[in-house]
Design a protein around this motif. Sequence first.
Motif, mmCIF file in Angstrom:
data_model
loop_
_atom_site.group_PDB
_atom_site.id
_atom_site.type_symbol
_atom_site.label_atom_id
_atom_site.label_comp_id
_atom_site.label_asym_id
_atom_site.label_seq_id
_atom_site.Cartn_x
_atom_site.Cartn_y
_atom_site.Cartn_z
ATOM 1 N N LEU A 241 0.834 -1.202 0.000
ATOM 2 C CA LEU A 241 0.000 0.000 0.000
ATOM 3 C C LEU A 241 0.868 1.251 0.000
ATOM 4 O O LEU A 241 1.818 1.358 0.792
ATOM 5 N N PRO A 242 0.584 2.212 -0.851
ATOM 6 C CA PRO A 242 1.354 3.467 -0.848
ATOM 7 C C PRO A 242 0.951 4.346 0.334
ATOM 8 O O PRO A 242 -0.180 4.289 0.817
ATOM 9 N N PHE A 243 1.880 5.141 0.781
ATOM 10 C CA PHE A 243 1.600 6.069 1.869
ATOM 11 C C PHE A 243 1.098 7.394 1.291
ATOM 12 O O PHE A 243 1.709 7.929 0.358
ATOM 13 N N PRO A 244 0.017 7.940 1.829
ATOM 14 C CA PRO A 244 -0.444 9.258 1.361
ATOM 15 C C PRO A 244 0.634 10.303 1.611
ATOM 16 O O PRO A 244 1.301 10.307 2.645
ATOM 17 N N MET A 245 0.819 11.193 0.643
ATOM 18 C CA MET A 245 1.829 12.242 0.764
ATOM 19 C C MET A 245 1.179 13.594 0.497
ATOM 20 O O MET A 245 0.285 13.710 -0.338
ATOM 21 N N LYS A 246 1.637 14.613 1.234
ATOM 22 C CA LYS A 246 1.101 15.960 1.083
ATOM 23 C C LYS A 246 2.250 16.955 1.162
ATOM 24 O O LYS A 246 3.037 16.929 2.114
ATOM 25 N N PHE A 247 2.340 17.830 0.164
ATOM 26 C CA PHE A 247 3.407 18.818 0.108
ATOM 27 C C PHE A 247 2.812 20.222 0.109
ATOM 28 O O PHE A 247 1.696 20.432 -0.368
ATOM 29 N N PRO A 248 3.573 21.199 0.638
ATOM 30 C CA PRO A 248 3.093 22.585 0.591
ATOM 31 C C PRO A 248 3.129 23.110 -0.832
ATOM 32 O O PRO A 248 3.871 22.594 -1.679
ATOM 33 N N PRO A 249 2.361 24.159 -1.143
ATOM 34 C CA PRO A 249 2.309 24.681 -2.515
ATOM 35 C C PRO A 249 3.664 25.160 -3.027
ATOM 36 O O PRO A 249 3.957 25.046 -4.211
ATOM 37 N N ASN A 250 4.503 25.699 -2.128
ATOM 38 C CA ASN A 250 5.789 26.246 -2.561
ATOM 39 C C ASN A 250 6.916 25.232 -2.410
ATOM 40 O O ASN A 250 8.084 25.593 -2.270
ATOM 41 N N PHE A 251 6.586 23.953 -2.443
ATOM 42 C CA PHE A 251 7.585 22.910 -2.217
ATOM 43 C C PHE A 251 8.633 22.903 -3.316
ATOM 44 O O PHE A 251 8.320 22.985 -4.502
ATOM 45 N N LEU A 333 16.769 7.851 13.380
ATOM 46 C CA LEU A 333 15.341 7.977 13.128
ATOM 47 C C LEU A 333 14.989 9.333 12.531
ATOM 48 O O LEU A 333 14.140 9.429 11.644
ATOM 49 N N MET A 334 15.639 10.389 13.017
ATOM 50 C CA MET A 334 15.344 11.719 12.505
ATOM 51 C C MET A 334 15.634 11.812 11.010
ATOM 52 O O MET A 334 14.886 12.429 10.254
ATOM 53 N N ARG A 335 16.733 11.208 10.588
ATOM 54 C CA ARG A 335 17.072 11.251 9.176
ATOM 55 C C ARG A 335 15.990 10.582 8.335
ATOM 56 O O ARG A 335 15.655 11.046 7.246
ATOM 57 N N LEU A 336 15.436 9.492 8.844
ATOM 58 C CA LEU A 336 14.382 8.795 8.106
ATOM 59 C C LEU A 336 13.116 9.657 8.021
ATOM 60 O O LEU A 336 12.452 9.714 6.989
ATOM 61 N N LEU A 337 12.793 10.346 9.118
ATOM 62 C CA LEU A 337 11.622 11.219 9.121
ATOM 63 C C LEU A 337 11.783 12.354 8.110
ATOM 64 O O LEU A 337 10.853 12.696 7.384
ATOM 65 N N LEU A 338 12.986 12.931 8.060
ATOM 66 C CA LEU A 338 13.241 14.018 7.124
ATOM 67 C C LEU A 338 13.260 13.532 5.680
ATOM 68 O O LEU A 338 12.825 14.236 4.771
ATOM 69 N N LYS A 339 13.769 12.336 5.495
ATOM 70 C CA LYS A 339 13.859 11.793 4.138
ATOM 71 C C LYS A 339 12.482 11.615 3.529
ATOM 72 O O LYS A 339 12.299 11.795 2.320
ATOM 73 N N HIS A 340 11.518 11.284 4.359
ATOM 74 C CA HIS A 340 10.167 11.020 3.854
ATOM 75 C C HIS A 340 9.244 12.197 4.159
ATOM 76 O O HIS A 340 8.136 12.047 4.665
ATOM 77 N N TYR A 341 9.759 13.354 3.824
ATOM 78 C CA TYR A 341 8.989 14.593 3.866
ATOM 79 C C TYR A 341 7.821 14.441 2.897
ATOM 80 O O TYR A 341 7.983 14.034 1.754
ATOM 81 N N GLY A 342 6.641 14.747 3.373
ATOM 82 C CA GLY A 342 5.437 14.509 2.587
ATOM 83 C C GLY A 342 4.565 13.493 3.291
ATOM 84 O O GLY A 342 3.343 13.631 3.343
ATOM 85 N N ILE A 343 5.199 12.463 3.862
ATOM 86 C CA ILE A 343 4.483 11.531 4.753
ATOM 87 C C ILE A 343 4.490 12.108 6.165
ATOM 88 O O ILE A 343 3.473 12.133 6.857
#
Length: 447
Positions: A241-251, A333-343
Amino acid sequence: MHATCSRNRLSELLRCRGQRPWQCQCPYQLSPARGMTRGRSVKERSKKKRVHALEAATERWKVLSKVLTVVDALKKEEEHVTPLKRLEILRPQLGLVKPHKVAHFVRRSPNLFEVCRDSRGVMWAGLSPKAEALVEEEARLLEEHSATAAQYVTRMLMMSVDRRLAIDKIAHFRRDMGLPHDFRARWVHMFPEQFRLVRLEDGEYLELASWNPNWAVTELEKKAAASAGDANVSPPGELSLPFPMKFPPNFTSYYRFQGKAHHYVKTGNTEQFQKVTYLSPYAEAKGLTPGSPEFDKRAVAVMHEILSFMLEKRLVTDHLTHFRREFVMPQKLMRLLLKHYGIFYVSERGKRFSVFLTEAYDGTELIEKCPLVLWREKLLQLTGYRGKMKNLGKFDASSDSDDYLLGGDDDAVLDIESENPDGILDGCSISDDSEMDLGDTDEFCRD
């Protein structure tokens, strides 16, 4: 106003006490919090990577957290009243530095806290009638939410390697998950079919009592099944299953770290990551190789599931790091969180980082609010905090909500009028010795 209180209820409580000596020994045990290292990859992010709406939500949560700290302290006192000086022990948790005192913080919320002076000149603080009504409402909501919270804790036990978690670590999630204050003592009797209390050499643990296959289904699987109209429950195994991702308009897709350009998200890498199959958080994970794509994606699934259990779909990142071993998550763990910006979105405002589940928010607001979240919003309304913050682009140890916490003079931001025009707090003398040199921590009461 010198000898009497502006509110009859609090004055009556003080008269009932008469000349009874007050024992100022504080029962609370405070321990320094384990801070999380501020990685350069967080501090040096471009401003375009910062989501203004979620930063505003972080500021709102910071104020609410401090208010809850004072409310929880007063709730533990007899008749919900205590000498104002006694609350000085909360100063580190409120982020107050000299010359600011807890009195400044309390005065900022006259609709929530009442303050008066007794006949001996001692300043007292208590909850207002509106706050007392909210306290009673919270107790009812926590009771109604208890079964759901117990299910989430049980599912965390099912995700853990040893099917057990230290109670002290679970207590970190008390506010975030809406756990009752007395969950340690009551839950083992209320839900014996779900977990049991185990005492080991290093402390007390909750251990899984029985496996519930209906609960070994992730929140993502539930949403996918609901969309497809499939009610079948499959054993935990590989998921795609894909993870929903959301980015800001100015991404934009780059940030700089140590002088080099790095990708936050590359379209090709994102698509490849979404296609990788991964083990369900409820499946056995001991055989995974750390650093492999399957390992990292399962870690993302675990963090996604845990954040889905939280009332506000957000957590202080310190709380996640406590469970690296139990949930088989990477050291960085922090690096993983930052890597998956959008999730996930990581906010570095203040002294502690917060991580949000981006799909759960529409702007600054949660898309789905449970009754306990709505209760917190009512509590925040009593503080007078309106969230009109400035300079959200600046990131340092302090933040704009500190104007509220420290009793700043920027009334244009908060638009609060004091209900103590007679200067009831001006004569309150609190000695500097009352300040304790304690580490910053998010939880005042370690249940």
